[in-house]
Design a protein around this motif. Structure first.
Motif, PDB file in Angstrom:
ATOM      1  N   LEU A  58       7.665   8.913   1.123  1.00  0.00           N
ATOM      2  CA  LEU A  58       7.503   7.471   0.952  1.00  0.00           C
ATOM      3  C   LEU A  58       8.299   6.962  -0.247  1.00  0.00           C
ATOM      4  O   LEU A  58       8.825   5.842  -0.223  1.00  0.00           O
ATOM      5  CB  LEU A  58       6.025   7.126   0.782  1.00  0.00           C
ATOM      6  CG  LEU A  58       5.175   7.194   2.054  1.00  0.00           C
ATOM      7  CD1 LEU A  58       3.699   7.009   1.719  1.00  0.00           C
ATOM      8  CD2 LEU A  58       5.636   6.145   3.064  1.00  0.00           C
ATOM      9  N   GLY A  59       8.393   7.774  -1.294  1.00  0.00           N
ATOM     10  CA  GLY A  59       9.225   7.395  -2.432  1.00  0.00           C
ATOM     11  C   GLY A  59      10.678   7.287  -2.049  1.00  0.00           C
ATOM     12  O   GLY A  59      11.385   6.365  -2.475  1.00  0.00           O
ATOM     13  N   ARG A  60      11.144   8.195  -1.210  1.00  0.00           N
ATOM     14  CA  ARG A  60      12.520   8.153  -0.731  1.00  0.00           C
ATOM     15  C   ARG A  60      12.729   6.965   0.222  1.00  0.00           C
ATOM     16  O   ARG A  60      13.762   6.303   0.184  1.00  0.00           O
ATOM     17  CB  ARG A  60      12.861   9.455  -0.016  1.00  0.00           C
ATOM     18  CG  ARG A  60      12.682  10.710  -0.872  1.00  0.00           C
ATOM     19  CD  ARG A  60      13.816  10.937  -1.811  1.00  0.00           C
ATOM     20  NE  ARG A  60      15.041  11.243  -1.099  1.00  0.00           N
ATOM     21  CZ  ARG A  60      16.232  11.333  -1.678  1.00  0.00           C
ATOM     22  NH1 ARG A  60      16.366  11.105  -2.974  1.00  0.00           N
ATOM     23  NH2 ARG A  60      17.302  11.634  -0.974  1.00  0.00           N
ATOM     24  N   ARG A  64      -5.131  11.980  -5.690  1.00  0.00           N
ATOM     25  CA  ARG A  64      -4.244  13.111  -5.927  1.00  0.00           C
ATOM     26  C   ARG A  64      -4.875  14.373  -5.333  1.00  0.00           C
ATOM     27  O   ARG A  64      -6.087  14.455  -5.177  1.00  0.00           O
ATOM     28  CB  ARG A  64      -4.010  13.306  -7.429  1.00  0.00           C
ATOM     29  CG  ARG A  64      -3.174  12.206  -8.069  1.00  0.00           C
ATOM     30  CD  ARG A  64      -2.706  12.632  -9.453  1.00  0.00           C
ATOM     31  NE  ARG A  64      -1.847  11.622 -10.044  1.00  0.00           N
ATOM     32  CZ  ARG A  64      -2.240  10.769 -10.979  1.00  0.00           C
ATOM     33  NH1 ARG A  64      -3.479  10.815 -11.439  1.00  0.00           N
ATOM     34  NH2 ARG A  64      -1.401   9.883 -11.472  1.00  0.00           N
ATOM     35  N   ALA A  65      -4.037  15.345  -5.037  1.00  0.00           N
ATOM     36  CA  ALA A  65      -4.542  16.616  -4.522  1.00  0.00           C
ATOM     37  C   ALA A  65      -5.417  17.271  -5.582  1.00  0.00           C
ATOM     38  O   ALA A  65      -4.980  17.448  -6.718  1.00  0.00           O
ATOM     39  CB  ALA A  65      -3.382  17.534  -4.158  1.00  0.00           C
ATOM     40  N   PRO A  66      -6.655  17.646  -5.255  1.00  0.00           N
ATOM     41  CA  PRO A  66      -7.529  18.273  -6.253  1.00  0.00           C
ATOM     42  C   PRO A  66      -7.044  19.666  -6.608  1.00  0.00           C
ATOM     43  O   PRO A  66      -6.580  20.419  -5.747  1.00  0.00           O
ATOM     44  CB  PRO A  66      -8.885  18.313  -5.550  1.00  0.00           C
ATOM     45  CG  PRO A  66      -8.557  18.318  -4.092  1.00  0.00           C
ATOM     46  CD  PRO A  66      -7.310  17.492  -3.948  1.00  0.00           C
ATOM     47  N   ALA A  67      -7.125  20.014  -7.889  1.00  0.00           N
ATOM     48  CA  ALA A  67      -6.686  21.336  -8.330  1.00  0.00           C
ATOM     49  C   ALA A  67      -7.694  22.408  -7.979  1.00  0.00           C
ATOM     50  O   ALA A  67      -7.337  23.575  -7.811  1.00  0.00           O
ATOM     51  CB  ALA A  67      -6.443  21.319  -9.840  1.00  0.00           C
ATOM     52  N   HIS A  68      -8.971  22.032  -7.883  1.00  0.00           N
ATOM     53  CA  HIS A  68     -10.026  22.999  -7.603  1.00  0.00           C
ATOM     54  C   HIS A  68     -11.017  22.385  -6.633  1.00  0.00           C
ATOM     55  O   HIS A  68     -11.068  21.172  -6.451  1.00  0.00           O
ATOM     56  CB  HIS A  68     -10.744  23.403  -8.900  1.00  0.00           C
ATOM     57  CG  HIS A  68      -9.832  23.963  -9.949  1.00  0.00           C
ATOM     58  ND1 HIS A  68      -9.363  25.254  -9.919  1.00  0.00           N
ATOM     59  CD2 HIS A  68      -9.285  23.387 -11.046  1.00  0.00           C
ATOM     60  CE1 HIS A  68      -8.574  25.462 -10.959  1.00  0.00           C
ATOM     61  NE2 HIS A  68      -8.515  24.340 -11.653  1.00  0.00           N
ATOM     62  N   GLY A  69     -11.820  23.242  -6.025  1.00  0.00           N
ATOM     63  CA  GLY A  69     -12.836  22.760  -5.114  1.00  0.00           C
ATOM     64  C   GLY A  69     -12.270  22.408  -3.755  1.00  0.00           C
ATOM     65  O   GLY A  69     -11.082  22.598  -3.488  1.00  0.00           O
ATOM     66  N   PRO A  70     -13.113  21.860  -2.875  1.00  0.00           N
ATOM     67  CA  PRO A  70     -12.660  21.539  -1.526  1.00  0.00           C
ATOM     68  C   PRO A  70     -11.641  20.408  -1.531  1.00  0.00           C
ATOM     69  O   PRO A  70     -11.639  19.556  -2.418  1.00  0.00           O
ATOM     70  CB  PRO A  70     -13.958  21.112  -0.815  1.00  0.00           C
ATOM     71  CG  PRO A  70     -14.846  20.637  -1.918  1.00  0.00           C
ATOM     72  CD  PRO A  70     -14.533  21.526  -3.090  1.00  0.00           C
ATOM     73  N   ASP A  71     -10.776  20.411  -0.517  1.00  0.00           N
ATOM     74  CA  ASP A  71      -9.791  19.342  -0.386  1.00  0.00           C
ATOM     75  C   ASP A  71     -10.497  18.064   0.050  1.00  0.00           C
ATOM     76  O   ASP A  71     -11.621  18.076   0.537  1.00  0.00           O
ATOM     77  CB  ASP A  71      -8.713  19.730   0.617  1.00  0.00           C
ATOM     78  CG  ASP A  71      -7.417  18.960   0.405  1.00  0.00           C
ATOM     79  OD1 ASP A  71      -7.395  18.081  -0.472  1.00  0.00           O
ATOM     80  OD2 ASP A  71      -6.439  19.246   1.115  1.00  0.00           O
ATOM     81  N   GLU A  89       1.955  10.075  -7.515  1.00  0.00           N
ATOM     82  CA  GLU A  89       2.456  11.408  -7.221  1.00  0.00           C
ATOM     83  C   GLU A  89       1.494  12.468  -7.734  1.00  0.00           C
ATOM     84  O   GLU A  89       0.868  12.319  -8.772  1.00  0.00           O
ATOM     85  CB  GLU A  89       3.837  11.612  -7.852  1.00  0.00           C
ATOM     86  CG  GLU A  89       4.906  10.703  -7.269  1.00  0.00           C
ATOM     87  CD  GLU A  89       6.275  11.048  -7.804  1.00  0.00           C
ATOM     88  OE1 GLU A  89       6.625  12.234  -7.826  1.00  0.00           O
ATOM     89  OE2 GLU A  89       6.995  10.126  -8.218  1.00  0.00           O
ATOM     90  N   ASP A  90       1.402  13.561  -6.967  1.00  0.00           N
ATOM     91  CA  ASP A  90       0.583  14.681  -7.402  1.00  0.00           C
ATOM     92  C   ASP A  90       1.336  15.463  -8.459  1.00  0.00           C
ATOM     93  O   ASP A  90       2.507  15.818  -8.269  1.00  0.00           O
ATOM     94  CB  ASP A  90       0.258  15.593  -6.215  1.00  0.00           C
ATOM     95  CG  ASP A  90      -0.579  14.878  -5.163  1.00  0.00           C
ATOM     96  OD1 ASP A  90      -1.315  13.960  -5.552  1.00  0.00           O
ATOM     97  OD2 ASP A  90      -0.495  15.245  -3.984  1.00  0.00           O
ATOM     98  N   VAL A 109       0.836  -1.205   0.000  1.00  0.00           N
ATOM     99  CA  VAL A 109       0.000   0.000   0.000  1.00  0.00           C
ATOM    100  C   VAL A 109       0.866   1.249   0.000  1.00  0.00           C
ATOM    101  O   VAL A 109       0.598   2.218  -0.724  1.00  0.00           O
ATOM    102  CB  VAL A 109      -0.957  -0.007   1.214  1.00  0.00           C
ATOM    103  CG1 VAL A 109      -1.728   1.315   1.299  1.00  0.00           C
ATOM    104  CG2 VAL A 109      -1.923  -1.185   1.137  1.00  0.00           C
ATOM    105  N   LEU A 110       1.935   1.243   0.781  1.00  0.00           N
ATOM    106  CA  LEU A 110       2.842   2.392   0.836  1.00  0.00           C
ATOM    107  C   LEU A 110       3.492   2.647  -0.524  1.00  0.00           C
ATOM    108  O   LEU A 110       3.626   3.796  -0.960  1.00  0.00           O
ATOM    109  CB  LEU A 110       3.922   2.152   1.887  1.00  0.00           C
ATOM    110  CG  LEU A 110       3.424   2.046   3.334  1.00  0.00           C
ATOM    111  CD1 LEU A 110       4.510   1.459   4.224  1.00  0.00           C
ATOM    112  CD2 LEU A 110       2.989   3.410   3.854  1.00  0.00           C
ATOM    113  N   GLU A 111       3.879   1.585  -1.207  1.00  0.00           N
ATOM    114  CA  GLU A 111       4.493   1.738  -2.524  1.00  0.00           C
ATOM    115  C   GLU A 111       3.489   2.281  -3.534  1.00  0.00           C
ATOM    116  O   GLU A 111       3.840   3.099  -4.397  1.00  0.00           O
ATOM    117  CB  GLU A 111       5.061   0.394  -2.972  1.00  0.00           C
ATOM    118  CG  GLU A 111       6.266  -0.049  -2.160  1.00  0.00           C
ATOM    119  CD  GLU A 111       6.728  -1.454  -2.493  1.00  0.00           C
ATOM    120  OE1 GLU A 111       6.168  -2.039  -3.443  1.00  0.00           O
ATOM    121  OE2 GLU A 111       7.641  -1.958  -1.813  1.00  0.00           O
ATOM    122  N   ALA A 112       2.233   1.855  -3.437  1.00  0.00           N
ATOM    123  CA  ALA A 112       1.202   2.372  -4.336  1.00  0.00           C
ATOM    124  C   ALA A 112       0.946   3.853  -4.083  1.00  0.00           C
ATOM    125  O   ALA A 112       0.752   4.636  -5.018  1.00  0.00           O
ATOM    126  CB  ALA A 112      -0.089   1.575  -4.173  1.00  0.00           C
TER     127      ALA A 112
END
Length: 288
Positions: free
Chosen positions: A275-277, A256-263, A208-209, A200-203
Protein backbone atom coordinates in the motif's frame (compact mmCIF):
# COMPACT_ATOMS: atom_id res chain seq x y z
CA UNK A 1 13.16 -34.34 2.39
CA UNK A 2 9.72 -33.79 3.97
CA UNK A 3 10.17 -33.06 7.66
CA UNK A 4 13.83 -32.08 7.25
CA UNK A 5 15.04 -28.98 9.08
CA UNK A 6 17.16 -26.53 7.13
CA UNK A 7 18.55 -23.06 7.73
CA UNK A 8 16.50 -20.59 5.71
CA UNK A 9 18.69 -17.78 4.44
CA UNK A 10 17.08 -14.41 3.77
CA UNK A 11 16.73 -13.77 0.05
CA UNK A 12 16.65 -10.05 0.72
CA UNK A 13 19.85 -10.31 2.72
CA UNK A 14 21.69 -11.58 -0.35
CA UNK A 15 21.09 -8.26 -2.12
CA UNK A 16 20.99 -5.78 0.77
CA UNK A 17 24.02 -3.63 1.61
CA UNK A 18 25.18 -4.04 5.19
CA UNK A 19 22.29 -4.48 7.59
CA UNK A 20 19.65 -2.88 5.34
CA UNK A 21 16.29 -4.57 4.79
CA UNK A 22 15.65 -3.23 1.28
CA UNK A 23 17.44 -3.53 -2.07
CA UNK A 24 16.92 -2.79 -5.74
CA UNK A 25 16.78 -5.97 -7.84
CA UNK A 26 15.91 -7.14 -11.33
CA UNK A 27 13.16 -9.75 -11.57
CA UNK A 28 11.27 -11.65 -14.24
CA UNK A 29 10.76 -15.03 -15.85
CA UNK A 30 13.72 -16.92 -17.26
CA UNK A 31 13.12 -20.34 -18.79
CA UNK A 32 9.76 -20.52 -17.09
CA UNK A 33 11.07 -19.79 -13.60
CA UNK A 34 10.80 -16.59 -11.56
CA UNK A 35 14.28 -15.10 -11.16
CA UNK A 36 15.65 -12.35 -8.92
CA UNK A 37 19.07 -10.92 -9.80
CA UNK A 38 21.38 -8.08 -8.84
CA UNK A 39 21.98 -7.41 -12.55
CA UNK A 40 19.44 -6.87 -15.37
CA UNK A 41 18.63 -9.77 -17.70
CA UNK A 42 16.46 -9.98 -20.85
CA UNK A 43 12.84 -9.20 -20.01
CA UNK A 44 13.59 -8.24 -16.40
CA UNK A 45 12.18 -5.28 -14.46
CA UNK A 46 13.93 -3.28 -11.74
CA UNK A 47 11.98 -3.03 -8.49
CA UNK A 48 12.33 -2.98 -4.69
CA UNK A 49 12.80 -6.16 -2.65
CA UNK A 50 12.09 -5.72 1.05
CA UNK A 51 11.76 -7.70 4.27
CA UNK A 52 10.51 -6.71 7.74
CA UNK A 53 13.19 -5.88 10.34
CA UNK A 54 11.98 -8.84 12.43
CA UNK A 55 12.24 -11.33 9.53
CA UNK A 56 13.00 -14.78 11.03
CA UNK A 57 15.38 -15.61 8.18
CA UNK A 58 17.37 -12.47 8.94
CA UNK A 59 17.56 -13.46 12.60
CA UNK A 60 18.77 -16.99 11.85
CA UNK A 61 15.66 -19.14 12.32
CA UNK A 62 15.74 -22.80 11.27
CA UNK A 63 12.71 -23.80 9.25
CA UNK A 64 10.89 -25.95 6.79
CA UNK A 65 10.88 -24.03 3.54
CA UNK A 66 9.06 -24.08 0.23
CA UNK A 67 5.87 -25.71 -0.90
CA UNK A 68 4.67 -29.07 0.37
CA UNK A 69 7.31 -29.16 3.07
CA UNK A 70 10.16 -29.05 0.57
CA UNK A 71 13.15 -26.81 1.41
CA UNK A 72 13.34 -23.64 -0.64
CA UNK A 73 11.65 -20.35 -1.38
CA UNK A 74 8.33 -20.26 -3.26
CA UNK A 75 7.19 -17.46 -5.57
CA UNK A 76 3.78 -15.88 -4.99
CA UNK A 77 1.73 -13.03 -6.48
CA UNK A 78 -0.76 -10.69 -4.75
CA UNK A 79 -3.04 -8.14 -6.43
CA UNK A 80 -4.08 -4.72 -5.11
CA UNK A 81 -7.22 -4.16 -7.17
CA UNK A 82 -8.23 -0.50 -7.37
CA UNK A 83 -11.69 0.45 -8.62
CA UNK A 84 -12.20 3.52 -10.82
CA UNK A 85 -13.21 5.55 -7.74
CA UNK A 86 -9.91 4.79 -5.96
CA UNK A 87 -11.19 2.20 -3.46
CA UNK A 88 -8.94 -0.88 -3.08
CA UNK A 89 -10.12 -4.44 -2.43
CA UNK A 90 -8.74 -6.38 0.56
CA UNK A 91 -9.86 -9.81 1.75
CA UNK A 92 -9.83 -11.31 5.23
CA UNK A 93 -8.29 -14.77 5.23
CA UNK A 94 -10.44 -17.58 6.61
CA UNK A 95 -9.81 -18.63 10.21
CA UNK A 96 -9.28 -22.22 9.04
CA UNK A 97 -6.16 -21.40 6.97
CA UNK A 98 -2.81 -22.53 8.35
CA UNK A 99 -0.91 -19.37 7.42
CA UNK A 100 -1.99 -15.87 8.50
CA UNK A 101 -5.59 -16.77 9.45
CA UNK A 102 -8.00 -13.86 9.99
CA UNK A 103 -5.48 -11.36 8.50
CA UNK A 104 -6.44 -8.82 5.82
CA UNK A 105 -4.53 -9.20 2.54
CA UNK A 106 -5.02 -8.68 -1.21
CA UNK A 107 -6.08 -11.72 -3.27
CA UNK A 108 -3.05 -13.81 -4.15
CA UNK A 109 -1.29 -17.15 -4.20
CA UNK A 110 1.48 -19.23 -5.72
CA UNK A 111 3.04 -18.52 -9.10
CA UNK A 112 2.82 -21.64 -11.26
CA UNK A 113 5.82 -22.74 -13.40
CA UNK A 114 6.01 -20.68 -16.60
CA UNK A 115 3.11 -18.43 -15.56
CA UNK A 116 3.35 -14.70 -16.22
CA UNK A 117 2.93 -12.47 -13.17
CA UNK A 118 -0.22 -10.70 -14.38
CA UNK A 119 -1.81 -13.97 -15.50
CA UNK A 120 -1.12 -15.45 -12.07
CA UNK A 121 -2.59 -12.39 -10.35
CA UNK A 122 -5.75 -12.50 -12.47
CA UNK A 123 -6.12 -16.24 -11.84
CA UNK A 124 -5.80 -15.83 -8.06
CA UNK A 125 -8.19 -12.88 -8.11
CA UNK A 126 -10.79 -15.01 -9.89
CA UNK A 127 -10.23 -18.07 -7.67
CA UNK A 128 -10.50 -16.15 -4.39
CA UNK A 129 -13.13 -13.51 -5.19
CA UNK A 130 -14.91 -14.62 -8.36
CA UNK A 131 -13.85 -11.42 -10.14
CA UNK A 132 -12.69 -11.91 -13.72
CA UNK A 133 -11.20 -8.86 -15.43
CA UNK A 134 -11.43 -8.74 -19.18
CA UNK A 135 -8.45 -7.56 -21.28
CA UNK A 136 -8.59 -3.83 -21.92
CA UNK A 137 -10.59 -3.07 -18.75
CA UNK A 138 -7.59 -2.55 -16.47
CA UNK A 139 -4.01 -1.31 -16.29
CA UNK A 140 -1.30 -2.69 -14.05
CA UNK A 141 2.10 -1.94 -12.54
CA UNK A 142 4.67 -3.78 -10.46
CA UNK A 143 4.69 -2.46 -6.90
CA UNK A 144 7.56 -4.47 -5.42
CA UNK A 145 8.74 -7.75 -3.90
CA UNK A 146 8.25 -8.80 -0.29
CA UNK A 147 10.04 -11.56 1.62
CA UNK A 148 7.48 -13.38 3.76
CA UNK A 149 7.90 -16.18 6.29
CA UNK A 150 5.33 -17.83 8.52
CA UNK A 151 5.24 -17.55 11.45
CA UNK A 152 6.44 -13.97 10.86
CA UNK A 153 8.43 -13.71 14.12
CA UNK A 154 10.65 -16.20 15.93
CA UNK A 155 8.70 -15.68 19.17
CA UNK A 156 5.84 -17.62 17.54
CA UNK A 157 8.08 -20.57 16.68
CA UNK A 158 10.37 -21.58 13.80
CA UNK A 159 9.24 -20.66 10.26
CA UNK A 160 7.34 -23.27 8.28
CA UNK A 161 7.11 -21.60 4.87
CA UNK A 162 9.13 -19.02 2.95
CA UNK A 163 7.87 -16.91 0.03
CA UNK A 164 8.85 -14.01 -2.17
CA UNK A 165 5.58 -12.20 -2.89
CA UNK A 166 5.30 -10.03 -6.00
CA UNK A 167 2.73 -7.28 -5.40
CA UNK A 168 0.91 -5.97 -8.47
CA UNK A 169 -1.28 -2.88 -8.62
CA UNK A 170 -4.28 -3.35 -10.94
CA UNK A 171 -6.50 -0.35 -11.71
CA UNK A 172 -9.91 -1.26 -13.13
CA UNK A 173 -11.87 1.08 -15.37
CA UNK A 174 -15.06 -0.18 -13.71
CA UNK A 175 -16.73 1.42 -10.68
CA UNK A 176 -16.65 -0.29 -7.30
CA UNK A 177 -20.37 -1.05 -7.37
CA UNK A 178 -20.08 -3.04 -10.59
CA UNK A 179 -17.10 -4.99 -9.32
CA UNK A 180 -18.79 -5.64 -5.96
CA UNK A 181 -21.86 -7.04 -7.74
CA UNK A 182 -19.69 -9.73 -9.37
CA UNK A 183 -17.91 -10.79 -6.17
CA UNK A 184 -18.28 -14.45 -5.25
CA UNK A 185 -15.52 -15.11 -2.69
CA UNK A 186 -14.24 -18.60 -1.97
CA UNK A 187 -15.39 -19.46 1.59
CA UNK A 188 -12.49 -21.84 2.13
CA UNK A 189 -10.02 -18.95 1.70
CA UNK A 190 -11.93 -15.72 2.36
CA UNK A 191 -14.17 -14.81 5.31
CA UNK A 192 -14.84 -11.18 4.34
CA UNK A 193 -14.05 -8.52 1.73
CA UNK A 194 -13.76 -4.74 2.00
CA UNK A 195 -13.38 -1.86 -0.44
CA UNK A 196 -11.28 0.67 1.45
CA UNK A 197 -11.13 4.35 0.56
CA UNK A 198 -7.81 6.21 0.07
CA UNK A 199 -7.61 7.97 3.49
CA UNK A 200 -7.97 4.63 5.30
CA UNK A 201 -5.48 2.97 2.94
CA UNK A 202 -2.95 5.74 3.52
CA UNK A 203 -3.35 5.40 7.30
CA UNK A 204 -2.78 1.64 7.05
CA UNK A 205 0.36 2.15 4.95
CA UNK A 206 1.70 4.67 7.48
CA UNK A 207 1.29 2.19 10.35
CA UNK A 208 4.29 0.06 9.45
CA UNK A 209 5.24 -2.92 11.56
CA UNK A 210 8.62 -2.42 13.20
CA UNK A 211 10.98 -4.61 15.13
CA UNK A 212 9.70 -7.11 17.68
CA UNK A 213 8.43 -5.36 20.75
CA UNK A 214 6.73 -2.55 18.84
CA UNK A 215 3.47 -1.39 20.32
CA UNK A 216 -0.01 -1.94 18.91
CA UNK A 217 0.18 1.24 16.85
CA UNK A 218 -2.11 4.22 16.42
CA UNK A 219 -5.73 3.38 15.97
CA UNK A 220 -5.58 0.19 18.02
CA UNK A 221 -7.67 1.61 20.83
CA UNK A 222 -10.81 3.71 21.17
CA UNK A 223 -10.36 7.38 20.41
CA UNK A 224 -6.86 6.99 18.98
CA UNK A 225 -7.65 7.22 15.26
CA UNK A 226 -5.43 9.66 13.36
CA UNK A 227 -6.91 12.57 11.44
CA UNK A 228 -10.51 12.44 10.30
CA UNK A 229 -10.77 8.72 9.73
CA UNK A 230 -14.18 7.11 10.20
CA UNK A 231 -14.64 5.15 13.42
CA UNK A 232 -15.72 2.06 11.46
CA UNK A 233 -15.42 0.69 7.93
CA UNK A 234 -17.96 -1.37 6.02
CA UNK A 235 -17.16 -4.96 5.08
CA UNK A 236 -19.01 -7.85 3.46
CA UNK A 237 -18.83 -11.05 5.48
CA UNK A 238 -19.42 -14.58 4.21
CA UNK A 239 -21.86 -16.73 6.14
CA UNK A 240 -23.73 -19.97 5.64
CA UNK A 241 -26.62 -17.90 4.28
CA UNK A 242 -24.49 -15.91 1.84
CA UNK A 243 -23.24 -12.33 2.13
CA UNK A 244 -23.87 -10.09 5.13
CA UNK A 245 -22.99 -6.41 5.38
CA UNK A 246 -21.17 -5.51 8.57
CA UNK A 247 -18.81 -2.93 10.07
CA UNK A 248 -15.55 -3.26 12.02
CA UNK A 249 -13.59 -0.63 13.97
CA UNK A 250 -11.09 1.15 11.71
CA UNK A 251 -8.51 0.63 14.46
CA UNK A 252 -8.43 -3.10 13.68
CA UNK A 253 -6.88 -2.29 10.30
CA UNK A 254 -4.23 -0.07 11.92
CA UNK A 255 -2.89 -2.68 14.34
CA UNK A 256 0.75 -3.67 14.25
CA UNK A 257 1.78 -7.31 14.21
CA UNK A 258 2.09 -8.44 17.86
CA UNK A 259 5.57 -9.54 18.91
CA UNK A 260 4.23 -12.10 21.39
CA UNK A 261 1.04 -13.97 22.09
CA UNK A 262 -1.69 -14.91 19.63
CA UNK A 263 -2.03 -13.06 16.34
CA UNK A 264 -4.83 -10.54 15.86
CA UNK A 265 -7.12 -9.51 13.07
CA UNK A 266 -5.01 -6.91 11.26
CA UNK A 267 -3.56 -5.97 7.87
CA UNK A 268 -0.47 -8.03 7.00
CA UNK A 269 2.95 -6.38 7.09
CA UNK A 270 3.54 -7.14 3.41
CA UNK A 271 0.22 -5.53 2.50
CA UNK A 272 1.26 -2.34 4.31
CA UNK A 273 4.45 -2.33 2.24
CA UNK A 274 2.44 -2.75 -0.98
CA UNK A 275 0.00 0.00 0.00
CA UNK A 276 2.92 2.34 0.63
CA UNK A 277 4.20 1.62 -2.86
CA UNK A 278 0.69 2.02 -4.31
CA UNK A 279 0.28 5.36 -2.53
CA UNK A 280 3.57 6.67 -3.97
CA UNK A 281 2.15 6.44 -7.50
CA UNK A 282 3.46 5.00 -10.78
CA UNK A 283 5.98 7.76 -11.32
CA UNK A 284 7.90 7.26 -8.11
CA UNK A 285 11.66 6.97 -8.24
CA UNK A 286 13.10 3.68 -6.98
CA UNK A 287 15.55 4.09 -4.12
CA UNK A 288 17.11 1.98 -1.44
Amino acid sequence: MAGARVLVHSVTGVFCPGHSDVALVSCGLERGRFLISDVPFPGSTVTVLKRPPFCPAKLGGAALGGRGGQPGVAAAVAVLLEAACGHVLLTRRATTLRHFPNVWVPPGGHLEPGEELVAAGLRELAEETGLRLEPGTFSWRLLGLWESLFPPTLSWGPPRCHHIVTYLGLRSAEPRERLQARLCPSPCEVSAVAWLEPPVLEAIAATEDGAEGSGPGPGSGPGSLPGELPATVGITELSADGFRSSRIPTGILLRRAPAHGPDLERVSTGTKFALGRWRAGPGQRERE
